[in-house]
Design a protein around this motif. Structure first.
Motif, mmCIF file in Angstrom:
data_model
loop_
_atom_site.group_PDB
_atom_site.id
_atom_site.type_symbol
_atom_site.label_atom_id
_atom_site.label_comp_id
_atom_site.label_asym_id
_atom_site.label_seq_id
_atom_site.Cartn_x
_atom_site.Cartn_y
_atom_site.Cartn_z
ATOM 1 N N MET A 1 0.905 -1.061 -0.128
ATOM 2 C CA MET A 1 -0.003 -0.017 0.080
ATOM 3 C C MET A 1 0.774 1.109 -0.060
ATOM 4 N N PRO A 2 0.789 2.299 -0.956
ATOM 5 C CA PRO A 2 1.615 3.191 -1.074
ATOM 6 C C PRO A 2 1.533 4.311 0.383
ATOM 7 N N PHE A 3 2.399 4.836 0.304
ATOM 8 C CA PHE A 3 2.524 5.997 1.475
ATOM 9 C C PHE A 3 1.182 7.004 1.415
ATOM 10 N N GLY A 64 0.729 -6.792 7.547
ATOM 11 C CA GLY A 64 -0.400 -7.160 6.718
ATOM 12 C C GLY A 64 -1.582 -7.091 7.455
ATOM 13 N N GLU A 65 -2.039 -6.437 8.358
ATOM 14 C CA GLU A 65 -3.219 -6.295 8.920
ATOM 15 C C GLU A 65 -4.162 -5.209 8.388
ATOM 16 N N ILE A 66 -4.843 -5.793 7.390
ATOM 17 C CA ILE A 66 -5.319 -4.605 6.431
ATOM 18 C C ILE A 66 -6.516 -5.465 6.180
ATOM 19 N N PHE A 67 -7.608 -4.415 5.524
ATOM 20 C CA PHE A 67 -9.076 -5.272 5.359
ATOM 21 C C PHE A 67 -9.243 -4.945 3.819
ATOM 22 N N ALA A 68 -9.592 -5.972 2.976
ATOM 23 C CA ALA A 68 -9.641 -6.075 1.685
ATOM 24 C C ALA A 68 -11.067 -6.343 1.350
ATOM 25 N N LYS A 69 -11.859 -5.444 0.414
ATOM 26 C CA LYS A 69 -12.884 -5.779 0.004
ATOM 27 C C LYS A 69 -12.932 -6.110 -1.441
ATOM 28 N N ILE A 78 -11.607 -2.612 -2.448
ATOM 29 C CA ILE A 78 -11.149 -1.373 -1.654
ATOM 30 C C ILE A 78 -10.192 -2.062 -0.517
ATOM 31 N N ILE A 79 -9.148 -1.547 -0.301
ATOM 32 C CA ILE A 79 -8.253 -1.773 0.865
ATOM 33 C C ILE A 79 -8.420 -0.824 1.721
ATOM 34 N N LYS A 80 -8.372 -1.147 3.350
ATOM 35 C CA LYS A 80 -8.610 -0.102 4.219
ATOM 36 C C LYS A 80 -7.540 -0.562 5.321
#
Length: 102
Positions: A1-3, A64-69, A78-80
């Protein structure tokens, strides 16, 4: 994920806004390259420069603790980093009930 996307989500801004670009330049000038910032630098060093929520966002991306829809039928996924509160709908707006619960 870009900064840039991390900054935008943390500060609740559009990733294309001038404010995000300004923050990106400010932080990378203090720390160095985006690559080093996101992958190599010790979080203790970053703690001196970044607000706690931004530091938490970087930490979650690293782990890697992200939420991907996932996307579908021509719609992008969507990545949050931060999970929206449960009472919020898919666009982040409170959903209203059709029926009163009184």
């Amino acid at each position: 994920m870009p900064f840039v996307e991390i900054i935008a989500e943390v500060f609740n801004l559009n990733k294309m806004s001038p404010s995000v670009e300004k923050l990106y330049k400010q932080y990378t000038s203090l720390i160095g390259t985006e690559f080093d910032l996101l992958l190599k630098m010790d979080l203790k060093e970053l703690e001196k420069v970044f607000p706690s929520k931004l530091l938490e966002g970087i930490k979650r991306v690293r782990e890697g603790e992200i939420f991907a829809k996932p996307g579908y039928d021509g719609k992008y996924g969507i990545i949050k980093i931060f999970e929206p509160p449960e009472e919020l709908g898919p666009q982040g707006l409170k959903q209203q009930s059709l029926f009163s619960l009184q």
